[in-house]
Design an enzyme around this catalytic site. Structure first.
Site, PDB file in Angstrom:
ATOM      1  N   ASP A  82       0.842  -1.200   0.000  1.00 12.93           N
ATOM      2  CA  ASP A  82       0.000   0.000   0.000  1.00 12.93           C
ATOM      3  C   ASP A  82       0.875   1.246   0.000  1.00 12.93           C
ATOM      4  OD1 ASP A  82      -2.216   1.647   0.072  1.00 12.93           O
ATOM      5  OD2 ASP A  82      -2.768   1.192   2.147  1.00 12.93           O
ATOM      6  N   LYS A  83       0.231   2.368  -0.308  1.00 15.58           N
ATOM      7  CA  LYS A  83       0.897   3.675  -0.291  1.00 15.58           C
ATOM      8  C   LYS A  83       0.092   4.616   0.587  1.00 15.58           C
ATOM      9  CE  LYS A  83      -0.463   6.905  -2.419  1.00 15.58           C
ATOM     10  NZ  LYS A  83      -0.849   8.314  -2.671  1.00 15.58           N
ATOM     11  N   HIS A  84       0.776   5.517   1.278  1.00 22.14           N
ATOM     12  CA  HIS A  84       0.071   6.547   2.047  1.00 22.14           C
ATOM     13  C   HIS A  84       0.653   7.896   1.658  1.00 22.14           C
ATOM     14  CE1 HIS A  84      -1.959   8.438   5.452  1.00 22.14           C
ATOM     15  NE2 HIS A  84      -0.858   9.148   5.600  1.00 22.14           N
ATOM     16  N   SER A  85      -0.202   8.904   1.578  1.00 17.27           N
ATOM     17  CA  SER A  85       0.294  10.260   1.313  1.00 17.27           C
ATOM     18  C   SER A  85      -0.043  11.144   2.496  1.00 17.27           C
ATOM     19  CB  SER A  85      -0.364  10.809   0.047  1.00 17.27           C
ATOM     20  OG  SER A  85      -0.202  12.215  -0.009  1.00 17.27           O
ATOM     21  N   THR A 122      -8.943  10.712  -0.917  1.00 15.07           N
ATOM     22  CA  THR A 122      -9.245   9.767  -1.996  1.00 15.07           C
ATOM     23  C   THR A 122     -10.698   9.280  -1.938  1.00 15.07           C
ATOM     24  OG1 THR A 122      -6.943   9.121  -2.004  1.00 15.07           O
ATOM     25  CG2 THR A 122      -8.461   7.605  -3.058  1.00 15.07           C
ATOM     26  N   ARG A 170      -7.796  15.148  19.190  1.00 14.17           N
ATOM     27  CA  ARG A 170      -6.671  16.016  18.760  1.00 14.17           C
ATOM     28  C   ARG A 170      -7.178  17.114  17.843  1.00 14.17           C
ATOM     29  NH1 ARG A 170      -3.238  12.145  15.611  1.00 14.17           N
ATOM     30  NH2 ARG A 170      -1.936  13.943  15.168  1.00 14.17           N
ATOM     31  N   SER A 185      -0.538   7.551  14.540  1.00 11.28           N
ATOM     32  CA  SER A 185      -1.867   7.576  13.924  1.00 11.28           C
ATOM     33  C   SER A 185      -1.838   6.936  12.537  1.00 11.28           C
ATOM     34  CB  SER A 185      -2.350   9.036  13.843  1.00 11.28           C
ATOM     35  OG  SER A 185      -3.505   9.132  13.078  1.00 11.28           O
ATOM     36  N   LYS A 189      -2.979   2.441  11.598  1.00 15.81           N
ATOM     37  CA  LYS A 189      -3.985   2.012  10.616  1.00 15.81           C
ATOM     38  C   LYS A 189      -3.348   1.139   9.535  1.00 15.81           C
ATOM     39  CE  LYS A 189      -5.082   6.334  10.544  1.00 15.81           C
ATOM     40  NZ  LYS A 189      -5.534   7.698  10.604  1.00 15.81           N
ATOM     41  N   LYS A 190      -2.129   1.471   9.145  1.00 11.97           N
ATOM     42  CA  LYS A 190      -1.464   0.690   8.089  1.00 11.97           C
ATOM     43  C   LYS A 190      -1.037  -0.679   8.623  1.00 11.97           C
ATOM     44  CE  LYS A 190      -1.976   3.645   4.864  1.00 11.97           C
ATOM     45  NZ  LYS A 190      -2.966   3.334   3.814  1.00 11.97           N
TER      46      LYS A 190
HETATM   47  N1  URA Z   1      -3.228  11.530   8.979  1.00 13.55           N
HETATM   48  C1  URA Z   1      -3.546  10.638   9.944  1.00 13.55           C
HETATM   49  O1  URA Z   1      -4.075   9.566   9.665  1.00 13.55           O
HETATM   50  N2  URA Z   1      -3.252  10.950  11.219  1.00 13.55           N
HETATM   51  C2  URA Z   1      -2.646  12.110  11.575  1.00 13.55           C
HETATM   52  O2  URA Z   1      -2.397  12.327  12.740  1.00 13.55           O
HETATM   53  C3  URA Z   1      -2.330  13.041  10.556  1.00 13.55           C
HETATM   54  C4  URA Z   1      -2.626  12.724   9.258  1.00 13.55           C
END
Ligand code: URA
Length: 438
Positions: A82-85, A122, A170, A185, A189-190
């Site tokens: 996977d990729k995260h931006s 997305t 937050r 954070s 999730k990843k």
């Molecule tokens: N994206 C996230 O999922 N968590 C953060 O704290 C900031 C950006």
């Protein structure tokens, strides 16, 4: 263990041990910690930071707060990647990369989010496709992964629920901007998505969360180190966000651009270059190709041959969207479309990218408050890239709006966000640097 003692320890600048961090995450999930106590600890972390070990422990505990997906039973026999931006304006790379990497032999269960602040999300882009199921039942998700090799979907409530509550608190208490909290954070999730490899695109510039390359490097280094310690092979790429990525900003318009680039109907050099760069790094990370050059040429071939476009079409159909998205995406269109013309001759020298993102929100294409309805039709397309020679009266972009009044306001905001100079100025490189595990 009393919440007050843990908060006090961090307030005094001490490192928390694993038992204290576990107690915090348990209290967060079980709601035995009040919102005030969670906010107080988040603020203490914001002010006093966390060591790498604390960040790893927080990431692990938040991952374990919910379901951790295990793909081994599905017998994909392919790496799960996977990729995260970190977020930008016009960043539609996921729409191209997921099918492209799937076409090259990986499985991409991409869990995406909604727009955050001035940056697009997305899921909001995909919501422009009629019928597309953003949170499909598990059997539909698995069908998409089998038929297309990729599925871009929203998070289930069972993935990292501790992060869900912490993030909301937050967001409401001015404690988003903390390197360890952002790292935990994103990665919780990843990690819960059961990946074998992750590439993170950390954006730097005036349209990004990190304004400078130095800040982006710090986030990239934290993400790579913590992911590695938690057992997820990760590479981070620091990339430029001093202009809209590609030629469109706005949900349906970005889906249109992604489809057109994948199917060869349009060119978008920076978007294509970034997609290939991140894809190649992911293919290498997943062990599909040992060297970057070979990975890159496979990615290029999957794009040029139409294989990636075909994967996108299969994914969209499997998830309930248009049956042949390449031929007819059935994207909704805004009623008012106008050219935004250049006020003078010169060279496009700079863009206030954040202001362009805010102009999309002003048109109704993004949210000012969580959960608000958005108009997926609106935004800008045909955006001229930085460094282009421009002439008075020529279009700089087109605005898509719900009304003439909105179009006028957004055109003025767009023009104000651009700087036209007299002579060429060097444009920022697309990729600043790559941070890989040591
Ligand atoms: N994206 C996230 O999922 N968590 C953060 O704290 C900031 C950006």
């Amino acid at each position: 263990m009393r919440a007050q003692e843990i908060i006090r320890a961090k307030r005094e600048g001490h490192a928390l041990d694993n038992a204290q961090i576990d107690a915090f995450v348990r209290g967060l999930s079980a709601r035995t910690w009040s919102e005030g106590q969670v906010a107080a600890l988040a603020m203490a972390i914001c002010l006093n930071g966390m060591t790498r070990d604390e960040t790893v422990a927080l990431t692990r505990a938040m991952t374990a707060s919910g379901e951790v997906l295990d793909w081994s039973r599905e017998r994909f026999h392919r790496p799960v990647l996977d990729k995260h931006s970190s977020g930008g304006v016009g960043d539609k790379v996921s729409l191209l990369l997921a099918p492209l990497v799937a076409a090259c032999g990986a499985v991409v269960p991409m869990i995406s989010g909604r727009g955050l602040g001035h940056t697009g999300g997305t899921l909001d882009k995909l919501s422009a496709l009629p019928g597309y199921r953003l949170t499909p039942p598990r059997r539909t998700l698995l069908r998409a992964l089998r038929e297309a090799g990729c599925a871009i979907v929203g998070p289930s409530a069972r993935i990292a629920p501790a992060d869900r509550r912490l993030y909301a608190i937050r967001d409401a208490t001015g404690t988003v901007e903390s390197l360890p909290l952002i790292t935990a954070s994103i990665l919780s999730k990843k990690l819960a998505a059961g990946l074998q490899g992750l590439v993170v695109d950390v954006k730097a510039g005036n349209g990004a969360f990190c304004a400078s390359v130095a800040e982006a490097r710090e986030l990239a280094t934290s993400l790579v180190a913590v992911a590695r310690a938690a057992g997820l092979a990760t590479t981070a790429v620091v990339t430029d966000m001093n202009q809209v990525l590609g030629h469109a900003a706005g949900n349906a318009l970005e889906v249109r651009e992604a489809i057109d680039v994948l199917s060869g109907r349009a060119q978008s050099p920076r978007l294509t270059e970034l997609t290939l760069e991140l894809s190649a790094r992911l293919l290498q990370l997943g062990g599909l190709h040992a060297d970057l050059q070979t990975a890159r040429s496979h990615a290029q071939r999957a794009l040029d041959s139409g294989a990636a476009a075909e994967r996108l079409a299969r994914m969209v159909a499997a998830l309930g969207g248009p049956r042949d998205v390449l031929a007819d995406a059935a994207l909704p269109a805004a009623p008012c479309v106008r050219d935004i013309v250049c006020p003078r001759d010169g060279v496009l020298a700079a863009m206030n990218t954040r202001a362009v993102g805010l102009a999309v929100i002003g048109l109704g294409g993004g949210r000012n408050v969580a959960g608000a309805h958005i108009d997926v039709r609106v935004g800008f397309d045909r955006i001229v890239p930085l460094g282009s020679a421009v002439q008075r009266g020529e279009p700089l972009a087109r605005v898509h709006a719900a009304s003439a009044a909105d179009a006028e306001q957004a055109s003025a905001a767009f023009c104000a966000a651009l700087q036209v100079g007299d002579r060429p100025v060097p444009t920022a490189p697309l990729v600043y640097e790559v941070v890989a595990a040591a």
